[in-house]
Design a protein around this motif. Sequence first.
Motif, PDB file in Angstrom:
ATOM      1  N   ARG A 211       0.831  -1.205   0.000  1.00  0.00           N
ATOM      2  CA  ARG A 211       0.000   0.000   0.000  1.00  0.00           C
ATOM      3  C   ARG A 211       0.865   1.255   0.000  1.00  0.00           C
ATOM      4  N   ASN A 212       0.640   2.084  -1.014  1.00  0.00           N
ATOM      5  CA  ASN A 212       1.345   3.371  -1.139  1.00  0.00           C
ATOM      6  C   ASN A 212       2.852   3.220  -1.345  1.00  0.00           C
ATOM      7  N   VAL A 213       3.230   2.240  -2.149  1.00  0.00           N
ATOM      8  CA  VAL A 213       4.628   2.072  -2.557  1.00  0.00           C
ATOM      9  C   VAL A 213       4.745   2.364  -4.055  1.00  0.00           C
ATOM     10  N   LEU A 214       3.780   1.845  -4.827  1.00  0.00           N
ATOM     11  CA  LEU A 214       3.835   1.975  -6.294  1.00  0.00           C
ATOM     12  C   LEU A 214       3.776   3.422  -6.769  1.00  0.00           C
ATOM     13  N   ILE A 215       3.208   4.314  -5.949  1.00  0.00           N
ATOM     14  CA  ILE A 215       3.118   5.727  -6.360  1.00  0.00           C
ATOM     15  C   ILE A 215       4.498   6.345  -6.589  1.00  0.00           C
ATOM     16  N   TYR A 216       5.546   5.702  -6.040  1.00  0.00           N
ATOM     17  CA  TYR A 216       6.901   6.240  -6.229  1.00  0.00           C
ATOM     18  C   TYR A 216       7.561   5.728  -7.509  1.00  0.00           C
ATOM     19  N   ARG A 224       5.751  -3.988 -13.866  1.00  0.00           N
ATOM     20  CA  ARG A 224       6.645  -5.089 -13.526  1.00  0.00           C
ATOM     21  C   ARG A 224       6.341  -5.628 -12.124  1.00  0.00           C
ATOM     22  N   VAL A 225       6.104  -4.700 -11.201  1.00  0.00           N
ATOM     23  CA  VAL A 225       5.827  -5.094  -9.815  1.00  0.00           C
ATOM     24  C   VAL A 225       4.472  -5.802  -9.713  1.00  0.00           C
ATOM     25  N   ILE A 226       3.465  -5.288 -10.426  1.00  0.00           N
ATOM     26  CA  ILE A 226       2.144  -5.940 -10.430  1.00  0.00           C
ATOM     27  C   ILE A 226       2.264  -7.362 -10.987  1.00  0.00           C
ATOM     28  N   ASN A 227       3.086  -7.531 -12.021  1.00  0.00           N
ATOM     29  CA  ASN A 227       3.304  -8.883 -12.564  1.00  0.00           C
ATOM     30  C   ASN A 227       3.985  -9.800 -11.555  1.00  0.00           C
ATOM     31  N   LEU A 228       4.930  -9.228 -10.794  1.00  0.00           N
ATOM     32  CA  LEU A 228       5.590  -9.993  -9.731  1.00  0.00           C
ATOM     33  C   LEU A 228       4.548 -10.446  -8.706  1.00  0.00           C
ATOM     34  N   PHE A 229       3.639  -9.550  -8.342  1.00  0.00           N
ATOM     35  CA  PHE A 229       2.594  -9.912  -7.386  1.00  0.00           C
ATOM     36  C   PHE A 229       1.669 -10.980  -7.973  1.00  0.00           C
ATOM     37  N   ASP A 230       1.350 -10.826  -9.244  1.00  0.00           N
ATOM     38  CA  ASP A 230       0.481 -11.798  -9.905  1.00  0.00           C
ATOM     39  C   ASP A 230       1.110 -13.200  -9.879  1.00  0.00           C
ATOM     40  N   GLY A 242      -2.562   0.767  -2.360  1.00  0.00           N
ATOM     41  CA  GLY A 242      -2.905   2.034  -1.710  1.00  0.00           C
ATOM     42  C   GLY A 242      -4.048   2.743  -2.419  1.00  0.00           C
ATOM     43  N   THR A 243      -4.568   3.786  -1.795  1.00  0.00           N
ATOM     44  CA  THR A 243      -5.776   4.459  -2.291  1.00  0.00           C
ATOM     45  C   THR A 243      -5.618   5.066  -3.685  1.00  0.00           C
ATOM     46  N   LYS A 244      -4.383   5.422  -4.073  1.00  0.00           N
ATOM     47  CA  LYS A 244      -4.190   6.051  -5.392  1.00  0.00           C
ATOM     48  C   LYS A 244      -3.612   5.075  -6.414  1.00  0.00           C
ATOM     49  N   GLU A 245      -3.598   3.780  -6.084  1.00  0.00           N
ATOM     50  CA  GLU A 245      -2.937   2.801  -6.951  1.00  0.00           C
ATOM     51  C   GLU A 245      -3.948   1.861  -7.591  1.00  0.00           C
ATOM     52  N   LYS A 261     -15.356  -0.082  -3.469  1.00  0.00           N
ATOM     53  CA  LYS A 261     -14.863   1.046  -2.654  1.00  0.00           C
ATOM     54  C   LYS A 261     -13.410   0.942  -2.197  1.00  0.00           C
ATOM     55  N   GLU A 262     -12.820  -0.230  -2.166  1.00  0.00           N
ATOM     56  CA  GLU A 262     -11.438  -0.331  -1.694  1.00  0.00           C
ATOM     57  C   GLU A 262     -10.530  -0.874  -2.795  1.00  0.00           C
ATOM     58  N   LYS A 263      -9.225  -0.571  -2.669  1.00  0.00           N
ATOM     59  CA  LYS A 263      -8.261  -1.048  -3.667  1.00  0.00           C
ATOM     60  C   LYS A 263      -7.790  -2.459  -3.312  1.00  0.00           C
ATOM     61  N   ILE A 264      -8.757  -3.380  -3.357  1.00  0.00           N
ATOM     62  CA  ILE A 264      -8.477  -4.789  -3.070  1.00  0.00           C
ATOM     63  C   ILE A 264      -9.030  -5.604  -4.230  1.00  0.00           C
ATOM     64  N   TRP A 265      -8.194  -6.476  -4.767  1.00  0.00           N
ATOM     65  CA  TRP A 265      -8.610  -7.318  -5.890  1.00  0.00           C
ATOM     66  C   TRP A 265      -8.488  -8.780  -5.511  1.00  0.00           C
ATOM     67  N   ARG A 266      -9.412  -9.610  -6.013  1.00  0.00           N
ATOM     68  CA  ARG A 266      -9.303 -11.046  -5.818  1.00  0.00           C
ATOM     69  C   ARG A 266      -8.950 -11.699  -7.143  1.00  0.00           C
TER      70      ARG A 266
END
Length: 269
Positions: A211-216, A224-230, A242-245, A261-266
């Motif tokens: 949360r609130n890391v990717l904004i940087y 690339r990071v989202i693919n790593l998480f996937d 995070g709220t802006k991601e 309403k939240e930045k949570i994906w399944r």
Amino acid sequence: MIEDIELETLINEVYEYYGFDFGSYSRASLKRRVNRVYQLDGFNHFHEFLSKVRYDPEYYKRMVDEITVNVTEMFRDPSFYTILRNEILPLLGTKPFIRLWHAGCSTGEEVYSMAIMLKEAGLLHKSLIYATDINATVLETAKKGIFPLRMMKEYSQNYRDAGGQEDFSSYYTANYGIAKFNEDLSQKMVYSQHNLVSDTSFNEFDMILCRNVLIYFDNELQKRVINLFDESLAVLGFLALGTKETIKYSISSGKYKQFEKEKIWRKIK
């Protein structure tokens, strides 16, 4: 204040001397943070600063620590934790064992928030929380589970706003202006250094929080990071940002279903 061309020189030198790549960081954010260190440490000329970074590994380490430190708090965005408590943990609770990853965990406030949630849901005994950050200094703080006592009033309010019913002070011992969180929480945490820019997947997780890391990061690095998480997320696992991601531009949308309403994906497939 350093100029854009000087920032590029710094990025190249750091990569050449230390192998650390700031190249994919958002330039505006990086420039702001480098300028802060530059002024904090009283430099007047860029070449002095560059020379110090280049020839003094201890100072280089300090610079990286200052640039990568993130602001965090316990139960930040209580509405996020309410959904976690009421909707996500009951689903995770059906698993025989739960693996969670806090990526970019900073000083660990959110890791302890998660441990408290799991404990209250009766799931901590069968959970393991992996907490990683690029910054070794903040990881040392996180491992100790020691936070300023003056923050507890605010954290306690966040906890209550997130649906917490217990006496929040029962989770820590207060002493000399610090709050040390109970060992039974930290026993279920594994802390290690991990660089989202260059390191690979190291396990399969039921939930990943970043949360609130990717904004940087710039768009390319975010992807690339989202693919790593996937790659690191089990099917039917959860990803929280995070709220802006968003993952919207990074991955095929049919693969994930977003919570309202939240930045949570399944991950559904």
